[in-house]
Design an enzyme around this catalytic site. Structure first.
Site, mmCIF file in Angstrom:
data_model
loop_
_atom_site.group_PDB
_atom_site.id
_atom_site.type_symbol
_atom_site.label_atom_id
_atom_site.label_comp_id
_atom_site.label_asym_id
_atom_site.label_seq_id
_atom_site.Cartn_x
_atom_site.Cartn_y
_atom_site.Cartn_z
ATOM 1 N N ASP A 50 0.930 -1.588 -0.379
ATOM 2 C CA ASP A 50 -0.158 0.255 0.465
ATOM 3 C C ASP A 50 1.177 1.311 -0.087
ATOM 4 O OD1 ASP A 50 -2.244 1.534 0.079
ATOM 5 O OD2 ASP A 50 -2.573 1.035 3.059
ATOM 6 N N GLU A 107 -2.366 10.362 -0.799
ATOM 7 C CA GLU A 107 -4.158 9.766 -1.182
ATOM 8 C C GLU A 107 -4.554 9.880 0.190
ATOM 9 O OE1 GLU A 107 -6.880 5.734 -0.497
ATOM 10 O OE2 GLU A 107 -4.769 6.293 -0.155
ATOM 11 N N GLU A 108 -3.304 9.204 1.234
ATOM 12 C CA GLU A 108 -4.174 8.940 2.586
ATOM 13 C C GLU A 108 -4.434 9.410 3.418
ATOM 14 O OE1 GLU A 108 -4.099 5.812 3.723
ATOM 15 O OE2 GLU A 108 -2.443 4.337 2.781
#
Length: 477
Positions: free
Chosen positions: A298, A332-333
Site C-alpha cells: 500500500d 491519498e492516505e
C-alpha cells in the site's frame, strides 16, 4: 470441462474476427486480430518480466516510508521522476500539490487496573496529543458508532471509549468498508459525548501484535481528542478484562501534532500515442504511504505495477493510438490531495481523458474486472476481459468506481475499470509495520502488471474509444 458462458462468447467473437479481412473489426469483434495478438504478446512478456518487482524493491529500500509532509515525501517524488526517465517515459514531470503534515510522535498505552499490562498501540492519523503527563480514565466499551447515541450517553463522559468491533476477513475486502467507520469518525463522535480519548481495535484481520494506523475524518466544528489503535491481540486482552466485570482503567500518552502544510507533487510520465497523443489513458497509483512500514503493498505495489505496465507498452512493437499516462498521486492516505488537485488542474482537458484505472489493493491474485462504461461499449470491455481469463480474471459487472484517486476522474465522466484482487491477506498487512517488500510475491505482481498492460493497451488502441462514463445507475449489465 464446461466453459463459462463469457469464455464461449469470447471464443466465438475471435472466430468471427478471423473471418474478416485483415486489419478490420466488425460488430461482433471490437478489436482486430492484430490488436488481440499484440495484447497477448504484451501479456506474455509481462508474465516473464520483473521490472515491476525491481521497482518495488528500489522504492521500499531507497525511499521507505513516505507519508505526506514527511522527509520521505520529497525523496519519493525525486525517486519517481528518476525511475520514469530511466524507463524511457516521455514528458516526465511533477505537478505541485499542497498536502497536510501530521507528525506521529510517540504513543504509549497501558492498562492500569485491575491487571496492569502494556499495550501495542499507534496513534491514528490526525490524532491530537494528550497532556504531557497523559490521560488516565476508566474504559467504556462500544462496538459501532450507533451505540454512542443509544441508552445513557452520559456513560461516555470523562472516559476512554474503546471500539471493540472486529473486522471480518473477506476475499473482496468488503469487511474493511464495514469496520473502518469507527476509525474515521469514532473520535469525533465520542468527543461529542464528552469522552477524553478513543481506543479502537485495529482495522485489520491479522493476529500479530502490531497496530494498524489510518486516517480519521473531522469536520471543522469537531472537538478533537487523542485516538489510538491497539493490535488485535491487545484488543482481545482488553475485552477479557472488561468481561471480568471490574472497572478497567487505562493510561494513554500521545505526542502527535500538526505542522504547517507542505509541498508535494503528483509525478507524471507518458508513453505517447501514435495517432491521437492528446487523448490519454490514465494508469494511477498513490506514491505516499503510512509511516509504520515501507508501504510495499500500500501502495508501492501499485506504483510498480502501473509503471511497469506502461513501460512494457512503450517497448511493444506497435504503440497504441492514444497516450498512456502514469500518474503517481500525492497524499491519498490523508485526504486525496493529489487526486483532487489533478482533477482540478486538468478539468479543462477532461474530455481528452478517455479511460482510467488505479492499482491500490496490493499485489495479490487478480480475480475480477469491473467496468463503468455505457452499455453499448460493453462488448469491448468483455473482449478485454477475455484476454485476462487465462489469468483467472472474470467479468463482474459495470459498477466500477475507479477507486479513490482515479475515481475523481470517473466523477467527471471518464470511463473506468477496477481490477479486483484477492484481499484475503491484504488487511493483515495494511497500515502496519509489516507492510514490507518481503511480503510481495513476484509472480502475483507480474500477473497484475500483465492485466493492466493488456487493459491499457486495448483501451488506448480501440478505434472508437469507450465514450464517456454513464451517469447514476445507467450501467447496463
Amino acid at each position: 470441462m464446461r466453459l463459462p458462458g463469457h469464455v464461449i462468447a469470447f471464443t466465438l467473437s475471435l472466430v468471427a474476427a478471423s473471418a474478416a479481412p485483415a486489419g478490420t473489426a466488425n460488430a461482433a469483434a471490437p478489436f482486430t486480430p492484430e490488436q488481440l495478438a499484440q495484447a497477448r504478446a504484451i501479456r506474455e512478456r509481462a508474465l516473464g518480466d520483473d521490472t515491476g518487482y525491481e521497482l518495488l524493491r528500489s522504492l521500499t529500500s531507497r525511499v521507505g516510508p513516505r507519508s505526506a509532509g514527511s522527509p520521505g515525501d520529497p525523496r519519493a517524488v525525486a525517486w519517481a521522476l528518476e525511475q520514469l526517465k530511466e524507463l524511457g517515459f516521455q514528458n516526465v514531470h511533477s505537478e505541485p500539490v499542497t498536502v497536510p503534515h501530521w507528525i506521529r510522535g510517540e504513543c504509549d498505552a497501558q492498562l492500569v487496573s485491575p491487571w496492569p499490562q502494556p499495550l501495542a498501540a499507534a496513534a491514528l492519523g490526525g490524532s491530537v496529543a494528550t497532556p504531557e503527563s497523559g490521560v488516565e480514565a476508566e474504559v467504556v466499551r462500544a462496538t459501532t458508532l450507533d451505540e454512542l447515541s443509544q441508552g445513557d450517553t452520559t456513560r461516555f463522559a470523562g472516559r476512554i471509549v474503546f471500539f471493540a468491533g472486529r473486522m471480518e476477513r473477506t476475499r473482496d475486502g468488503s469487511g474493511y468498508g464495514r469496520a473502518v467507520a469507527v476509525r474515521g469518525r469514532g473520535a469525533a463522535e465520542a468527543a461529542k459525548r464528552g469522552a477524553l480519548a478513543v481506543v479502537i481495535r485495529s482495522v485489520g484481520t491479522d493476529r500479530n501484535r502490531l497496530p494498524h494506523t489510518g486516517a480519521m475524518r473531522f469536520e471543522a466544528t469537531d472537538r478533537k481528542i487523542p485516538a489510538v489503535a491497539i493490535s488485535n491481540p491487545d484488543a482481545d486482552l482488553l475485552d477479557d478484562q472488561l468481561a471480568a466485570g471490574q472497572p478497567v482503567r487505562m493510561r494513554l500518552r500521545v505526542t502527535s501534532q500538526w505542522a504547517d502544510s507542505a509541498r508535494s507533487a503528483n509525478v507524471i510520465g507518458e508513453i505517447p500515442g501514435r495517432e491521437r497523443p492528446r487523448e490519454v489513458v490514465v494508469l494511477g497509483a498513490h506514491l505516499d504511504s503510512w509511516d509504520l512500514g515501507t508501504g510495499a503493498h500500500d501502495d508501492g505495489a501499485g506504483v510498480a505495477i502501473m509503471s511497469a505496465a506502461a513501460h512494457l507498452i512503450g517497448e511493444a512493437k506497435l504503440r497504441p493510438r492514444r497516450t498512456i499516462r502514469v500518474v503517481l498521486f500525492a497524499n491519498e492516505e490523508f485526504g486525496l490531495s493529489g487526486a483532487r488537485t489533478y482533477a482540478r488542474d486538468h478539468a479543462g482537458e477532461v474530455s481528452q481523458h478517455v479511460f482510467g484505472m488505479e492499482s491500490d489493493l496490493g499485489a495479490f491474485a487478480p480475480l475480477g474486472l469491473r467496468s463503468h462504461v455505457l452499455p453499448d461499449r460493453l462488448p469491448a470491455i468483455r473482449a478485454m476481459q477475455g484476454l485476462l481469463a487465462p489469468l483467472g480474471v472474470e467479468y463482474r459487472g459495470n459498477d466500477a468506481s475507479g477507486d479513490a484517486d482515479v475515481g475523481q476522474l470517473g466523477q467527471l465522466g471518464v470511463p473506468v475499470c477496477d481490477l479486483d484482487t484477492d484481499a484475503s491477506e491484504y488487511f493483515d498487512l495494511h497500515h502496519t509495520a509489516n507492510d514490507t517488500f518481503d511480503k510481495v510475491d513476484p509472480l502475483l505482481l507480474r500477473r497484475n502488471v500483465a492485466c493492466y498492460a493488456v487493459l491499457a493497451w486495448l483501451a488506448a488502441d480501440l478505434e472508437g474509444g469507450l465514450g464517456r462514463a454513464p451517469k447514476g445507475r445507467e450501467t447496463g449489465r
